[in-house]
Design a protein around this motif. Structure first.
Motif, mmCIF file in Angstrom:
data_model
loop_
_atom_site.group_PDB
_atom_site.id
_atom_site.type_symbol
_atom_site.label_atom_id
_atom_site.label_comp_id
_atom_site.label_asym_id
_atom_site.label_seq_id
_atom_site.Cartn_x
_atom_site.Cartn_y
_atom_site.Cartn_z
ATOM 1 N N GLY A 76 0.807 -1.406 0.041
ATOM 2 C CA GLY A 76 -0.051 0.207 0.040
ATOM 3 C C GLY A 76 0.725 1.083 0.125
ATOM 4 N N LEU A 77 1.724 1.521 0.689
ATOM 5 C CA LEU A 77 2.893 2.323 0.832
ATOM 6 C C LEU A 77 3.518 2.510 -0.611
ATOM 7 C CD1 LEU A 77 4.555 2.089 4.274
ATOM 8 C CD2 LEU A 77 3.128 3.741 3.548
ATOM 9 N N ALA A 78 3.727 1.446 -1.270
ATOM 10 C CA ALA A 78 4.296 1.331 -2.821
ATOM 11 C C ALA A 78 3.246 2.228 -3.579
ATOM 12 C CB ALA A 78 5.060 0.139 -3.017
ATOM 13 N N MET A 79 2.138 1.610 -3.503
ATOM 14 C CA MET A 79 1.190 2.333 -4.258
ATOM 15 C C MET A 79 0.946 3.881 -4.070
ATOM 16 S SD MET A 79 -1.676 -0.739 -4.047
ATOM 17 C CE MET A 79 -1.508 -1.943 -5.064
ATOM 18 N N ASP A 80 0.889 4.395 -2.840
ATOM 19 C CA ASP A 80 1.114 5.751 -2.506
ATOM 20 C C ASP A 80 2.246 6.628 -2.995
ATOM 21 O OD1 ASP A 80 -1.577 5.007 -1.446
ATOM 22 O OD2 ASP A 80 -0.917 5.155 0.622
ATOM 23 N N HIS A 81 3.302 5.809 -2.775
ATOM 24 C CA HIS A 81 4.597 6.487 -3.288
ATOM 25 C C HIS A 81 4.380 6.476 -4.796
ATOM 26 C CE1 HIS A 81 9.088 6.614 -3.582
ATOM 27 N NE2 HIS A 81 8.863 6.224 -4.780
ATOM 28 N N ASN A 82 4.081 5.776 -5.473
ATOM 29 C CA ASN A 82 3.630 5.888 -6.993
ATOM 30 C C ASN A 82 2.716 6.988 -7.206
ATOM 31 O OD1 ASN A 82 1.804 4.221 -9.564
ATOM 32 N ND2 ASN A 82 3.957 4.872 -10.066
ATOM 33 N N ALA A 83 1.522 7.240 -6.661
ATOM 34 C CA ALA A 83 0.814 8.313 -6.827
ATOM 35 C C ALA A 83 1.506 9.526 -6.598
ATOM 36 C CB ALA A 83 -0.421 8.041 -5.971
ATOM 37 N N ALA A 84 2.460 9.509 -5.269
ATOM 38 C CA ALA A 84 2.981 10.906 -4.898
ATOM 39 C C ALA A 84 3.872 11.515 -5.957
ATOM 40 C CB ALA A 84 3.405 10.685 -3.657
ATOM 41 N N ASP A 85 4.726 10.429 -6.705
ATOM 42 C CA ASP A 85 5.694 10.766 -7.625
ATOM 43 C C ASP A 85 5.091 11.528 -8.727
ATOM 44 O OD1 ASP A 85 7.741 9.707 -6.342
ATOM 45 O OD2 ASP A 85 7.940 7.802 -7.452
ATOM 46 N N VAL A 86 3.937 10.958 -9.349
ATOM 47 C CA VAL A 86 3.168 11.756 -10.437
ATOM 48 C C VAL A 86 2.401 13.120 -10.087
ATOM 49 C CG1 VAL A 86 3.135 9.669 -11.787
ATOM 50 C CG2 VAL A 86 1.254 10.098 -10.431
ATOM 51 N N ARG A 87 1.972 13.146 -8.732
ATOM 52 C CA ARG A 87 1.485 14.288 -8.274
ATOM 53 C C ARG A 87 2.667 15.334 -8.215
ATOM 54 N NH1 ARG A 87 -0.364 15.908 -2.237
ATOM 55 N NH2 ARG A 87 -1.315 17.848 -2.819
ATOM 56 N N ALA A 88 3.543 15.080 -7.730
ATOM 57 C CA ALA A 88 4.738 16.022 -7.421
ATOM 58 C C ALA A 88 5.190 16.457 -9.011
ATOM 59 C CB ALA A 88 5.982 15.540 -6.744
#
Length: 394
Positions: A220-232
């Protein structure tokens, strides 16, 4: 499946999951881009979107995809070095939302047999990217995508246009930050704090554990990490475009101080006075000039002049090159005293002393010093010193 569904994922094909997320704009960047957009709107005649594209290295291309727009893209993979055995299992695409926020769509491949469906989903998203924005994507994400397409007998879809923002970020922030990882840039420039996160180096093992045991919190943290990357990444793209647009036209001051003032002032406005919002890191003027020169060399000259006036010695030689191209040779020579005392600097200072100040003795001393340093300019400096010695009667 229940654990994935509880985190907003829904099945969209056999073995393939999808979820959509929406985020408000980051307070610092959202306020800055709104303020900047209003300023640029007041000076619309002087701001050319094509010139901003050119500064970012995007060529003028016809046939923009219908309904397409800037799309940030990132893959999470089973390895960090690429190669035929590395597989992407998680992808994220971020686009501007109509209300000013960020809309993110992610795809998760729960096992290897779902890879053709995963690639097909990526193809649909890539078709709408105009441009596709990545961070080191030209070296990692896109080659890996193409390789997996070939391994599956699928023809890769080429994006309409693509920009690897890592290279732009290095131009603008390498000097003030040192480290231009996306995490460093998002904290210092965007004011973004992720909260609980899984370092990218641990993401592959999180997927392998999922394959062995099923869903777990680190995935779940990896999924959130992926989303945060593209948001930034999408927020950074918008901010960089604003900074370049200010540098290229309108009444906007192209200096880094002005860009910093807009961003930091907007952050205080958005978060409230006394909120403790950290001032945004100002971009490096030399990097900004390098980008601006792709679209407007004259504006690049002006940015370098501001850097020299601010005491940045690194800008002297680039500005001298700009003056040479603009046939401003006397102005170029007047910068010579600011050069360092290396062979090239001493030789240029010798020319300055002779031609502009008429001091042959000083010119001789500098030419001899340049020759004494050796290197590829030694013969040229020695010949110059010999001529000057004859001129002064030595």
């Amino acid at each position: 499946a229940l654990a994935l569904a509880a985190r907003g994922w829904s099945a969209c094909a056999q073995g393939l999951w999808r979820r959509s997320l929406r985020f408000d704009p980051l307070p610092r960047v959202g306020a800055a881009t709104r303020a900047g957009a209003a300023e640029l709107a007041r000076n619309a005649d002087a701001v050319d979107a094509d010139a901003v594209d050119a500064a970012l290295g995007l060529p003028p291309l016809p046939g923009r995809p219908a309904g397409g727009g800037p799309t940030a893209f990132d893959l999470e993979t089973t390895g960090l070095s690429g190669g035929a055995g590395t597989v992407a299992f998680l992808a994220a695409f971020a686009r501007p939302a109509a209300d000013g926020g960020v809309h993110i769509r992610q795809y998760f491949m729960e096992d290897y047999p779902a890879e053709p469906a995963f690639i097909a989903a990526l193809d649909e998203e890539l078709a709408l990217a105009a441009p596709l924005v990545s961070y080191n994507g030209s070296s990692f994400d896109l080659p890996l995508y193409r390789g997996r397409c070939i391994m599956n007998g699928i023809r890769p879809r080429l994006p309409w246009a693509a920009i690897d923002l890592l290279h732009t970020a290095r131009r603008l922030y390498k000097r003030p930050l040192g480290d231009c990882s996306l995490g460093s840039v998002e904290r210092a420039v965007l004011g973004m704090e992720r909260g609980p996160d899984l370092p990218g180096a641990l993401v592959p093992e999180a997927y392998f554990r999922f394959l062995r045991e099923g869903y777990h919190d680190e995935l779940g943290l990896a999924m959130d990490h992926n989303a945060a990357d593209v948001r930034a990444l999408l927020e950074l793209y918008g901010l960089v475009r604003l900074i370049i647009a200010r540098a290229l036209g309108g009444e906007a001051d192209p200096s880094a101080d002005a860009a910093e003032g807009v961003i930091a002032g907007a952050a205080e406005s958005a978060l409230g006075a006394g909120s403790g919002a950290a001032a945004a890191v100002a971009p490096d003027l030399l990097g900004l000039a390098w980008l601006a020169a792709r679209a407007d060399p004259g504006r690049a000259t002006g940015i370098l002049e501001r850097a020299v006036a601010a005491g940045d010695g690194r800008a002297v030689r680039p500005l001298m090159r700009r003056y040479w191209k603009e046939d401003r040779k006397d102005e170029r020579l007047r910068l010579a005293p600011r050069l360092p005392d290396d062979a090239a600097g001493l030789l240029t200072k010798s020319i300055y002393e002779e031609r502009l100040r008429g001091d042959a003795a000083a010119a001789l001393r500098l030419a001899r010093a340049a020759a004494a340093l050796g290197g590829p300019l030694a013969d040229r400096a020695a010949a110059r010193a010999a001529r000057l010695a004859r001129r002064v009667g030595l």
